[in-house]
Design a protein around this motif. Sequence first.
Motif, mmCIF file in Angstrom:
data_model
loop_
_atom_site.group_PDB
_atom_site.id
_atom_site.type_symbol
_atom_site.label_atom_id
_atom_site.label_comp_id
_atom_site.label_asym_id
_atom_site.label_seq_id
_atom_site.Cartn_x
_atom_site.Cartn_y
_atom_site.Cartn_z
ATOM 1 N N GLU A 292 0.809 -1.214 0.000
ATOM 2 C CA GLU A 292 0.000 0.000 0.000
ATOM 3 C C GLU A 292 0.847 1.272 0.000
ATOM 4 N N ASP A 293 2.030 1.222 0.589
ATOM 5 C CA ASP A 293 2.848 2.429 0.706
ATOM 6 C C ASP A 293 4.003 2.459 -0.296
ATOM 7 N N GLY A 294 3.986 1.563 -1.256
ATOM 8 C CA GLY A 294 5.110 1.504 -2.181
ATOM 9 C C GLY A 294 4.964 2.357 -3.423
ATOM 10 N N GLY A 295 3.806 2.987 -3.603
ATOM 11 C CA GLY A 295 3.598 3.792 -4.788
ATOM 12 C C GLY A 295 3.312 2.933 -6.005
ATOM 13 N N TYR A 296 2.944 3.586 -7.082
ATOM 14 C CA TYR A 296 2.631 2.883 -8.325
ATOM 15 C C TYR A 296 3.895 2.677 -9.155
ATOM 16 N N LEU A 297 3.935 1.547 -9.837
ATOM 17 C CA LEU A 297 5.111 1.194 -10.632
ATOM 18 C C LEU A 297 5.053 1.763 -12.049
ATOM 19 N N ASN A 298 3.861 2.021 -12.555
ATOM 20 C CA ASN A 298 3.704 2.448 -13.938
ATOM 21 C C ASN A 298 2.984 3.792 -14.018
ATOM 22 N N ARG A 299 3.244 4.474 -15.133
ATOM 23 C CA ARG A 299 2.577 5.745 -15.357
ATOM 24 C C ARG A 299 2.515 6.015 -16.854
ATOM 25 N N VAL A 300 1.382 6.486 -17.322
ATOM 26 C CA VAL A 300 1.235 6.905 -18.714
ATOM 27 C C VAL A 300 0.665 8.320 -18.709
ATOM 28 N N GLY A 301 0.860 9.027 -19.809
ATOM 29 C CA GLY A 301 0.353 10.385 -19.851
ATOM 30 C C GLY A 301 0.624 11.069 -21.174
ATOM 31 N N ALA A 302 0.159 12.301 -21.264
ATOM 32 C CA ALA A 302 0.380 13.136 -22.450
ATOM 33 C C ALA A 302 0.879 14.494 -21.993
ATOM 34 N N GLN A 303 1.848 15.023 -22.720
ATOM 35 C CA GLN A 303 2.457 16.306 -22.368
ATOM 36 C C GLN A 303 2.425 17.254 -23.552
ATOM 37 N N LEU A 304 2.063 18.506 -23.276
ATOM 38 C CA LEU A 304 2.105 19.571 -24.278
ATOM 39 C C LEU A 304 3.270 20.489 -23.967
ATOM 40 N N TYR A 305 4.047 20.808 -25.006
ATOM 41 C CA TYR A 305 5.161 21.750 -24.867
ATOM 42 C C TYR A 305 5.008 22.840 -25.914
ATOM 43 N N ALA A 306 5.270 24.084 -25.525
ATOM 44 C CA ALA A 306 5.229 25.198 -26.485
ATOM 45 C C ALA A 306 6.291 26.219 -26.095
ATOM 46 N N ILE A 307 6.856 26.884 -27.094
ATOM 47 C CA ILE A 307 7.864 27.910 -26.866
ATOM 48 C C ILE A 307 7.584 29.092 -27.777
ATOM 49 N N LYS A 308 7.715 30.297 -27.242
ATOM 50 C CA LYS A 308 7.496 31.508 -28.026
ATOM 51 C C LYS A 308 8.769 31.849 -28.788
ATOM 52 N N ARG A 309 8.638 31.933 -30.086
ATOM 53 C CA ARG A 309 9.757 32.266 -30.957
ATOM 54 C C ARG A 309 9.440 33.537 -31.744
ATOM 55 N N PRO A 310 10.434 34.147 -32.412
ATOM 56 C CA PRO A 310 10.199 35.429 -33.098
ATOM 57 C C PRO A 310 9.033 35.425 -34.071
ATOM 58 N N ARG A 311 8.742 34.295 -34.705
ATOM 59 C CA ARG A 311 7.661 34.256 -35.684
ATOM 60 C C ARG A 311 6.471 33.429 -35.221
ATOM 61 N N GLY A 312 6.293 33.318 -33.919
ATOM 62 C CA GLY A 312 5.135 32.612 -33.418
ATOM 63 C C GLY A 312 5.488 31.465 -32.495
ATOM 64 N N ILE A 313 4.475 30.675 -32.155
ATOM 65 C CA ILE A 313 4.610 29.579 -31.204
ATOM 66 C C ILE A 313 5.032 28.296 -31.923
#
Length: 472
Positions: A373-394
């Motif tokens: 119960e106290d060992g935490g989960y072994l697996n994880r799945v997910g989705a990540q969004l990344y964006a960066i502002k550049r001189p001509r847009g995102i």
Amino acid sequence: MKLKCVQFILLFSVSICLSQNKQILYGFSEIPQSLLLNPGGNIDNKGYFGIPLLSHIHFNGSSSNVSVYDFFADDGRDFNVKFRNAVNRLNSNDFSTITQQLEIFSGGFAIGPSYEKNEYLSFGLYQEFDFIAYFPKDYAVLALEGNQNNIGRPFKLDDLNLNADVLTVLHVGYNKKVNKNFTYGIRGKIYSSIFNVNSTKNQGRFITVQGENNIYEHIFNLDLELRTSGLASLINDDNDDFDNDIKEIRKRILFGENLGLGFDIGFTSQITDQWYWDASLLDIGFVSHANNIENYQLKDDFTFEGIDPLFPESQDGQTADEYWSEIEEEFEDLFEIDTTRTKYTVWRPVKLNASVNYAFGKKKLKDCDCLAEDGGYLNRVGAQLYAIKRPRGIQAALTAYYYRRIFNGLSAKATYTVDPYSFSNIGLGISANIWGLNMYVMADNFLSYQNIYDSQNVSLQLGLNYIFKNED
């Protein structure tokens, strides 16, 4: 000498063929450097220190819509044909980037009441190189085809767009776990610029039309500028002392002559026992360039009708040599570059990270065939969004990932990323803890390694830390 350096920089921006997305490291809480991507992330230790100059080494080179292989493939085609095909395929929104980071030192430790220790301070100093250049489409077409084949076509001069930064970042971060469901953090930064080169606000056009007094008229509408900070003293004609240049660069590493301020913010929110989401905004800040400035400006409107090939009848005894010398001087004065030392400010490229995550699969105990119960989960799945502002847009990227804690002290994360460079970017990262020593290595775009020259994105991260584990 200085003009040649400017020409080299412009050529470099055209010819470079190598992003800052660290999707593998993001959320990898076993690695202390993940706090640099989300100051409000989960923390898996009570303290750490990075091995100086080895705790985080990162390189990323990317190019949209073209690779080295497109130019130098041994396929029997002429280089000029391959170059022309690449120019025709690219447009002015295609870009190339290079990012490099080297952590000089870092550390962190838990603070707060002894029974809780729900706050965490982290700090460090890292050096960063960030370069982006958009493809100057009209410049390339003009150089490749000339203006005789493009009579009446206006060539856009704002296609020239580039920025290069070399700086160091001194930072201090604060992370607080408010309760079991919410953690937030903030990180303050002091930027020390080593040098900057940028040309991002160019305007104007060049067009050739049929002439009246000569065959053609060349119409110029010019508003071009290349701004530099920290380079003037290094490329000065009278400066040939390499050792002195190195000493000067060292002085700029911490609290140098051109400084800036910034901050990061982030949080993690637990929705249920297994679902959580997090987000961060990084590098909200600027660098003020006020010292060691040298800017090159070309601003004018004129029409040039070329050189009259007929030698005029001289009324004042002018010789042929004098006539042609006068023509040469007029031609050289046609493009007169002004040098200024105007101060300027460069805003840092703001970055967004956000992810939604689902954890599952707890470890089974052998002696009772039940879940820990106290060992935490072994697996994880997910989705990540990344964006960066550049001189001509995102510029943006979307990542799906799978994380696995293989056993205590060894974890791995696999990612699949869709970004402007590729729709088949598979990455892998591994973190191992051996008697407190944390070692990690991460790489992107594994499918392209069968022909690395045909890859549009190459990324590598690695590092060494010593971690003080949480007490059981």
